[in-house]
Design an enzyme around this catalytic site. Structure first.
Site, PDB file in Angstrom:
ATOM      1  N   PHE A   1       0.835  -1.201   0.000  1.00 19.70           N
ATOM      2  CA  PHE A   1       0.000   0.000   0.000  1.00 19.70           C
ATOM      3  C   PHE A   1       0.874   1.257   0.000  1.00 19.70           C
ATOM      4  CE2 PHE A   1      -3.375   2.707   2.224  1.00 19.70           C
ATOM      5  CZ  PHE A   1      -4.003   2.995   1.031  1.00 19.70           C
TER       6      PHE A   1
ATOM      7  N   LYS B   1      -4.986   0.900   8.600  1.00 18.44           N
ATOM      8  CA  LYS B   1      -6.317   0.485   9.043  1.00 18.44           C
ATOM      9  C   LYS B   1      -6.195  -0.459  10.233  1.00 18.44           C
ATOM     10  CE  LYS B   1      -8.234   1.396   4.579  1.00 18.44           C
ATOM     11  NZ  LYS B   1      -8.393   0.890   3.223  1.00 18.44           N
TER      12      LYS B   1
ATOM     13  N   ALA C   1      -4.282  -2.122  -3.084  1.00 17.96           N
ATOM     14  CA  ALA C   1      -2.994  -1.611  -3.560  1.00 17.96           C
ATOM     15  C   ALA C   1      -2.697  -2.046  -4.992  1.00 17.96           C
ATOM     16  CB  ALA C   1      -1.895  -2.071  -2.611  1.00 17.96           C
TER      17      ALA C   1
ATOM     18  N   LYS D   1     -13.842  -2.857   9.318  1.00 21.14           N
ATOM     19  CA  LYS D   1     -14.287  -3.616   8.152  1.00 21.14           C
ATOM     20  C   LYS D   1     -13.364  -4.802   7.873  1.00 21.14           C
ATOM     21  CE  LYS D   1     -11.092  -2.558   5.115  1.00 21.14           C
ATOM     22  NZ  LYS D   1     -10.228  -3.300   4.336  1.00 21.14           N
TER      23      LYS D   1
ATOM     24  N   ASP E   1     -15.384   0.484   1.341  1.00 20.12           N
ATOM     25  CA  ASP E   1     -14.221  -0.356   1.581  1.00 20.12           C
ATOM     26  C   ASP E   1     -14.643  -1.812   1.811  1.00 20.12           C
ATOM     27  OD1 ASP E   1     -11.600  -0.925   1.876  1.00 20.12           O
ATOM     28  OD2 ASP E   1     -11.314   0.148   3.769  1.00 20.12           O
TER      29      ASP E   1
ATOM     30  N   ARG F   1      -5.733  -9.021   1.649  1.00 13.15           N
ATOM     31  CA  ARG F   1      -5.030  -9.952   2.544  1.00 13.15           C
ATOM     32  C   ARG F   1      -5.994 -10.596   3.529  1.00 13.15           C
ATOM     33  NH1 ARG F   1      -0.848  -5.979   2.116  1.00 13.15           N
ATOM     34  NH2 ARG F   1      -1.729  -4.714   3.745  1.00 13.15           N
ATOM     35  N   ASN F   2      -6.893  -9.765   4.086  1.00  5.74           N
ATOM     36  CA  ASN F   2      -7.826 -10.298   5.070  1.00  5.74           C
ATOM     37  C   ASN F   2      -8.760 -11.329   4.442  1.00  5.74           C
ATOM     38  OD1 ASN F   2      -7.057  -8.599   7.401  1.00  5.74           O
ATOM     39  ND2 ASN F   2      -7.655  -6.961   6.003  1.00  5.74           N
TER      40      ASN F   2
END
Lengths: 566, 357
Positions: free
Chosen positions: B20, B109, B157, B208, B261, B272-273
């Protein structure tokens, strides 16, 4: 308390500026005409800017001002209003009609002229004068009065009123960072921002500022107070400037703010009660009024523009005034409950409206055997940073900070009102935080806190207004029960004191549980007709007035003590 | 990418050379020179010589360095884009070089938790929300900088690096910060919105990530759009529930930093999450997944924190609780789903959350 050393005048500290001619406030009075001229000019500049430099907006604002002022004249006239108010505004009205009708050349006699006249009138009303002789007299007089009254309190009654000498400083404890404040007052301009609980605060803080050797400060006082003859006489000579809460138009507000800004720029130390009015709930201030505080930021920016590296810095000194009891508690808490209970209309209870009432109030206050702690908190700059005795600002890691750069963008000082408003809001938050850390807890407050919490837990299904209606037979607490809770509160307060999150009176730190309860009971709301907490015939505790109990309990709200007494 | 004549402009700093950070640096580089702080000298050298970072080409206006003082001295505007776990430490090393003139706009975040020695965020731990700080609060605590902002929104990103159209929101109490953020970041394919609700936007962006973990799991199980819509809408309700206790404004959840988002991360294998959830559902263990991920998934940390805060506050957040049990081992993905389908939800939206009845 430690033994105090007094100078030859009987004061604790030598004055920082012994020569009254060098006091900024005296200089301001000596050059009053020039000052007013500058004030009017700068105010008009700001008024135009805040109205977007748009003649149409200006015209609208003038019409609105005239309209609201005429309503004020008929609906809320005050004794302190100037005698020629009516004539003045009638003339404004006539002129406005004429101008708007276009009968005359607006350039010759137009809106500009009207603004000039109105702002000039406001400026003259706001600006006070300072009289050194009156100041010296008042200084001696308040000390004399306070001291005599305290003598009486020692000896119960008027018979010994002129009797043995008793020192005021044993009753009113001046504590905290006094040397630090004195050092800063020599380096720059200081603004004292005290908590506000009682009508006595103004006089007390004035006395507390003199006591530490600071030159007199400039402070705003409600115009209504100038309707009381004795107050008006003193305040008119002691550098008070008049604040009229009825006037909410841009012309007035900008003039008032500019008065504050300009006097700070001229080096006059200032005093604001940032909470605005007295705390009705008895709680420490949770938020502060930003209007006048913001003028300090403007003044600081102008100091940097005018004087560069030599610019004087402005420092904020939070002060907590800590009482065992507040005489007006009853009316304050009634008003608070009415407001929070959604009764939006309430009458400002005027428990202070005449000279004799005021004197009776002061007498009552001091004849009660009670202590007061005035605590000078850690000074900060206008951005809430810590400052040392030299006036340097520091970041959280101890590095020196050049605060001028808070006003920078692209390497230069710029004017950005929105930015300044945010800085002011942040400063307000720091002041609130400081009030909590610098407050001094008394045994009486612990007792009130513990007793109210016990009752609240007992009737946990009831809302606040239900609790307030409980009869006194439901407000009985067994000694053991109270002692247990007091024990927990004391333990937690000692921890918080250690962490620097509150200060506690000596008894709380060193006394035994029973001595704390004894002292608390002796001091809790002693002057109220009905006692918030007392022993009843059975040897239990009982409250005669839960509202008052709630009021004193509130002072310890915000420290999360309830989590430690479960 | 074409270079603008930006060499005479003041450089902007970016802290962090992750994906990012690189994406933001490249966007910024279209408008002015960028100095990017990386942790290792090798990475800095390789960026400066090869113009490649993490397999992506870096804009020629980006120069990498490991000298934190250089960044502070050269750049009055700095974007810290670093994981929450190392955020406080990095800010501390930067702090001595910062002046009140500096402006910081972070893009992290995550939140910072101040734990006592020996305390751990277990399933039972009760975490007082007062110990949880947003990145803005960390900056305010550790530095003298007051002009702070944050960057939030659907900012995957990889898509930004590809130059795809995207938008972000810059939240700050200061108009000045929003304006300078817009001026430095806006490009023909990157829209920048402003918001004054700093805390709300920060918290929406943080919370989120937990829902993104669950979205990945649902997708890994092969479920479709109904399930995803269910998750997103129920997830929003829990975000509001928890966010309120962190001092956030509910409204920000409706914006780019919340719903916007959420939709992006819940639909994308590039998040990634999302990936963590997806691979768990496919039967991998958390340890195995983390072992071959290059960068941290903020959602895992946020999940622990949200769970511990709900314990403290005594509030029911079934979705968060279930995701926690699944990720940290007590339930399989199927068991978790089964539990949620049987959980007695009586109302869709609890109006009291919005001040109604």
């Amino acid at each position: 308390m430690a033994t105090k050393v007094h100078n030859s005048d009987g004061w604790l500290y030598d004055p920082i500026l012994p020569d009254s001619d060098s006091w900024p406030i005296v200089k301001l009075t000596n050059h009053r005409e020039e000052f007013l001229k500058e004030l009017v000019e700068l105010s008009i500049e700001n008024i135009k800017e805040s109205l977007g430099n748009n003649p149409a907006n200006l015209k609208d604002e003038l019409a609105r001002t005239l309209y609201t002022e005429r309503i004020r004249l008929t609906q809320t006239p005050w004794k302190a209003d100037a005698p020629d108010e009516k004539e003045f505004w009638s003339q404004v009205k006539k002129d406005m009609v004429r101008i708007n009708a276009g009968h005359e050349n607006p350039n010759a006699f137009g809106h500009e002229d009207l603004i000039q006249r109105i702002v000039k009138r406001y400026a003259e009303e706001i600006a006070g004068v300072f009289d050194v002789k009156a100041y010296d007299f008042a200084k001696g007089f308040t000390t004399f009065m306070f001291a005599r009254l305290l003598n009486a309190s020692q000896d119960k009654g008027f018979s010994r009123f002129w009797g043995s000498r008793h020192n005021l400083h044993d009753k009113i404890h001046l504590i905290g960072e006094i040397d630090h404040v004195r050092a800063l007052a020599e380096k720059g301009t200081v603004i004292i921002v005290p908590t506000h609980f009682s009508n006595l605060d103004s006089m007390l803080i004035g006395w507390a500022i003199q006591s530490i050797g600071l030159p007199p400060v400039l402070y705003g006082a409600g115009l209504n107070l100038f309707g009381i003859k004795i107050m008006a006489w003193f305040m008119n000579r002691l550098g008070a400037y008049k604040v009229d809460r009825r006037k909410k138009n841009t012309l007035y507000l900008e003039t008032l703010k500019m008065y504050s800004e300009l006097s700070l720029r001229k080096g006059c130390n200032g005093l604001f009660f940032p909470g605005g009015t007295r705390s009705r709930s008895g709680m420490l201030e949770k938020r502060v009024k930003l209007g006048l505080l913001g003028t300090a930021l403007q003044a600081q920016r102008m100091n940097f523009i005018d004087d560069g590296e030599e610019a004087k810095k402005i420092f904020v000194i939070p002060v907590t005034i800590n009482y065992n009891f507040v005489l007006e508690a009853q009316s304050l808490i009634d008003q608070h409950l009415k407001i929070s209970g959604q009764e939006h209309y309430y009458v400002e209870n005027d428990d202070f409206s005449t000279s004799s009432k005021m004197m009776r109030f002061i007498y009552k206050f001091f004849t009660a055997s009670s202590e007061i702690a005035v605590r000078y908190g850690a000074p900060m700059d206008l951005f809430g940073n810590r400052v040392d005795e030299e006036g340097n600002s520091f970041d959280p890691h101890g590095n020196v900070v050049d605060i001028k750069k808070y006003f920078y963008s692209n390497g230069d000082i710029t004017k950005d009102m929105q930015r300044d408003a945010e800085y002011t809001r942040m400063l307000g938050e720091r002041i609130v935080k400081s009030f909590h850390a610098e407050a001094v807890a008394f045994c009486s407050q612990i007792l009130a806190y513990a007793a109210f919490r016990i009752i609240k837990t007992r009737y946990n299904k009831m809302d606040l207004y239900g609790l307030m209606r409980l009869p006194s037979e439901d407000l009985v607490i067994k000694p053991k029960e109270l002692m247990d809770v007091v024990d927990k509160v004391v333990t937690r307060l000692r921890q918080l004191n250690e962490l620097g999150e509150i200060h506690v009176e000596k008894e709380i730190l060193e006394g035994s549980l029973s001595s704390i309860i004894k002292k608390g009971l002796a001091n809790l709301g002693i002057y109220h007709a009905k006692l918030p907490l007392m022993y009843n015939a059975d040897g239990d505790f009982e409250s005669q007035d839960i509202k008052i109990l709630y009021f004193y309990h509130n002072r310890l709200e915000g420290y999360e003590l309830h989590k430690f007494i479960r | 990418m074409s270079s603008t004549n930006s060499s005479d402009k003041v450089p902007v700093g970016v802290l962090g050379g992750g994906s990012f950070g690189s994406a933001i640096a490249n966007l910024l580089a279209e408008n002015q020179p960028v100095i990017m702080l990386t942790r290792s000298q090798d990475v800095a050298d390789s960026i400066n010589s090869t113009r490649i970072n993490r397999g992506r080409t870096m804009h020629e206006n980006v120069r990498a360095t490991t000298d934190v003082q250089e960044v502070a001295d050269q750049c009055k505007l700095i974007y810290p884009i670093i994981p929450s776990a190392g955020f406080r430490e990095t800010i501390k090393t930067l702090a001595p070089f910062l002046t009140p003139e500096h402006i910081l706009i972070h893009g992290t975040k995550g939140v910072d938790v101040r734990m006592a020695d020996g305390e751990q965020l277990t399933a039972e731990f009760k975490l007082n929300p007062k110990k949880v700080n947003t990145m803005t609060e960390v900056i305010m605590q550790e530095t003298i900088v007051r002009r702070v902002g944050c960057l939030a929104g659907p900012n995957l990103a990889s898509e930004i690096l590809e130059g795809q159209p995207a938008a972000t929101v810059i939240a700050s109490h200061f108009d000045e910060v929003i304006k300078i953020g817009q001026r430095t970041l806006r490009t023909p394919r990157f829209q920048v919105y402003g918001s004054h609700d700093l805390t709300g936007v920060e918290i929406a962006g943080v919370l989120k990530n937990v829902i993104a973990l669950a979205a990945g799991a649902l997708s890994g199980l092969g479920f479709g759009e109904n399930a995803k819509a269910l998750l997103i809408s129920r997830g929003l309700v829990e975000m509001i529930h928890i966010g309120k206790h962190l001092g956030g404004d509910i409204v920000a959840v409706l914006g780019l930093a919340g719903v916007g988002d959420l939709i992006a991360t819940c639909s994308s294998s590039k998040s990634r999450n999302f990936t963590v959830g997806y691979r768990l559902a496919k039967g991998e263990t958390l340890t195995a997944i983390l072992a071959d991920m290059e960068e941290v998934a903020e959602g895992l940390n946020t999940l622990r924190i949200s769970r511990a805060m709900a314990n403290y506050l005594g509030i029911r957040v079934p979705l968060t609780e279930t995701i926690y049990d699944v990720i940290f081992g007590e339930k399989t993905v199927e068991e978790g789903l089964d539990y949620l389908m049987k959980f007695p939800f009586y109302v869709d939206i609890d109006r009291s959350m919005f001040g109604g009845r």
